[in-house]
Design a protein around this motif. Structure first.
Motif, PDB file in Angstrom:
ATOM      1  N   ARG A   1      14.122  81.549 -52.588  1.00 15.96           N
ATOM      2  CA  ARG A   1      14.600  80.364 -51.876  1.00 15.96           C
ATOM      3  C   ARG A   1      13.503  79.298 -51.806  1.00 15.96           C
ATOM      4  O   ARG A   1      13.781  78.106 -51.941  1.00 15.96           O
ATOM      5  CB  ARG A   1      15.049  80.741 -50.461  1.00 15.96           C
ATOM      6  N   ARG A   2      12.296  79.750 -51.613  1.00 20.38           N
ATOM      7  CA  ARG A   2      11.176  78.811 -51.470  1.00 20.38           C
ATOM      8  C   ARG A   2      10.961  77.999 -52.747  1.00 20.38           C
ATOM      9  O   ARG A   2      10.699  76.805 -52.698  1.00 20.38           O
ATOM     10  CB  ARG A   2       9.909  79.588 -51.114  1.00 20.38           C
ATOM     11  N   ILE A   3      11.052  78.668 -53.911  1.00 21.12           N
ATOM     12  CA  ILE A   3      10.762  77.973 -55.177  1.00 21.12           C
ATOM     13  C   ILE A   3      12.036  77.518 -55.891  1.00 21.12           C
ATOM     14  O   ILE A   3      11.965  76.899 -56.952  1.00 21.12           O
ATOM     15  CB  ILE A   3       9.911  78.844 -56.109  1.00 21.12           C
ATOM     16  N   GLY A   4      13.200  77.843 -55.310  1.00 21.27           N
ATOM     17  CA  GLY A   4      14.455  77.344 -55.842  1.00 21.27           C
ATOM     18  C   GLY A   4      14.915  77.993 -57.123  1.00 21.27           C
ATOM     19  O   GLY A   4      15.377  77.303 -58.044  1.00 21.27           O
ATOM     20  N   VAL A   5      14.796  79.326 -57.211  1.00 19.28           N
ATOM     21  CA  VAL A   5      15.267  80.036 -58.395  1.00 19.28           C
ATOM     22  C   VAL A   5      16.228  81.143 -57.984  1.00 19.28           C
ATOM     23  O   VAL A   5      16.266  81.554 -56.816  1.00 19.28           O
ATOM     24  CB  VAL A   5      14.104  80.643 -59.220  1.00 19.28           C
ATOM     25  N   ASP A   6      16.981  81.632 -58.948  1.00 18.30           N
ATOM     26  CA  ASP A   6      17.885  82.752 -58.742  1.00 18.30           C
ATOM     27  C   ASP A   6      17.077  84.044 -58.864  1.00 18.30           C
ATOM     28  O   ASP A   6      16.509  84.319 -59.921  1.00 18.30           O
ATOM     29  CB  ASP A   6      18.992  82.723 -59.804  1.00 18.30           C
TER      30      ASP A   6
ATOM     31  N   GLY B   1      12.711  86.727 -62.875  1.00 20.42           N
ATOM     32  CA  GLY B   1      11.990  87.918 -62.420  1.00 20.42           C
ATOM     33  C   GLY B   1      10.787  87.646 -61.553  1.00 20.42           C
ATOM     34  O   GLY B   1      10.237  88.582 -60.947  1.00 20.42           O
ATOM     35  N   TYR B   2      10.361  86.389 -61.445  1.00 19.80           N
ATOM     36  CA  TYR B   2       9.126  86.084 -60.716  1.00 19.80           C
ATOM     37  C   TYR B   2       9.158  86.503 -59.246  1.00 19.80           C
ATOM     38  O   TYR B   2       8.216  87.148 -58.765  1.00 19.80           O
ATOM     39  CB  TYR B   2       8.799  84.597 -60.838  1.00 19.80           C
TER      40      TYR B   2
END
Length: 220
Positions: free
Chosen positions: A151-156, A161-162
């Motif tokens: 949520r913080r970096i805006g990815v699924d 995988g990060y």
């Protein structure tokens, strides 16, 4: 070793009822640890723990589903705290530093309860059947961290995988710090050992030139 500590955000004001619940929970955990350390896991019942904590068995089951759960110190607030720490950190901070700061607060809380945590670790060493609960709790905490990072970096978190990777790495750093803290009988502060582990990660995990060198150390 994550997911086995009760944390209350410093910004949250607890009412009398909530404080009483935390006190009762802590008393049950302490009684469970002391009795199992003395008698062994098989020699302790829920009734024994409840009596030692001066509550009813019915009250025990308001907090824990079984005696094993009381021994881990797992609280429903723990994972929520970790997720909140990631979400509320300043936006300019790198993710790894955000996780370090959040986990440092957990480490400081554990350090403050050093005596009970040394007892808890000894109980787990003496009763290996309890270790599976730590694995389950740790996996759930990693999931919460990964979701918060996503949520913080805006990815699924499923497609990318990060978040899962960085949460697993942070969790591993915490476990290593806890293991070193236990082996050294808490002669060093847990938070310092955690910082040391994260400094190694931030430096890219280079091997020490001198085997006696603990690695990069955080400046005061």
């Amino acid at each position: 070793m994550l997911g086995v500590v009760t944390i209350v955000s410093s910004g949250r004001e607890l009412g009398r009822r909530d404080r009483k619940k935390l006190e009762t929970r802590a008393a049950l955990e302490r009684a469970a640890l002391e009795l199992v350390a003395e008698r062994g896991l098989a020699g302790v019942t829920v009734e024994d723990i409840s009596e030692a904590a001066d509550v009813s068995s019915r009250t025990f089951f308001n907090y824990f589903s079984c005696k094993e759960e009381a021994l881990t110190g797992k609280s429903p607030m723990s994972d929520a705290y970790v997720g909140e720490a990631v979400s509320s950190a300043p936006s300019e901070l790198p993710v790894l530093e955000v996780l370090r700061r959040g986990l440092r607060e957990v480490a400081d809380h554990i350090q403050a309860g050093r005596e009970q945590w040394m007892l808890r670790l000894r109980v787990f060493e003496q009763n290996p059947s309890l270790l599976s609960r730590l694995v389950v709790n740790g996996a759930e905490t990693e999931r919460v961290m990964a979701d918060a990072v996503a949520r913080r970096i805006g990815v699924d978190p499923v497609a990318n995988g990060y978040p899962v990777l960085v949460a697993a790495v942070a969790s591993a750093a915490f476990r290593v710090a806890m293991m070193r803290w236990s082996v050294q009988s808490a002669r060093r502060e847990l938070g310092d050992l955690l910082d040391e582990a994260f400094d190694h990660l931030a430096a890219g995990l280079p091997g020490p030139a001198d085997p006696s060198d603990p690695g990069p150390l955080r400046s005061a």
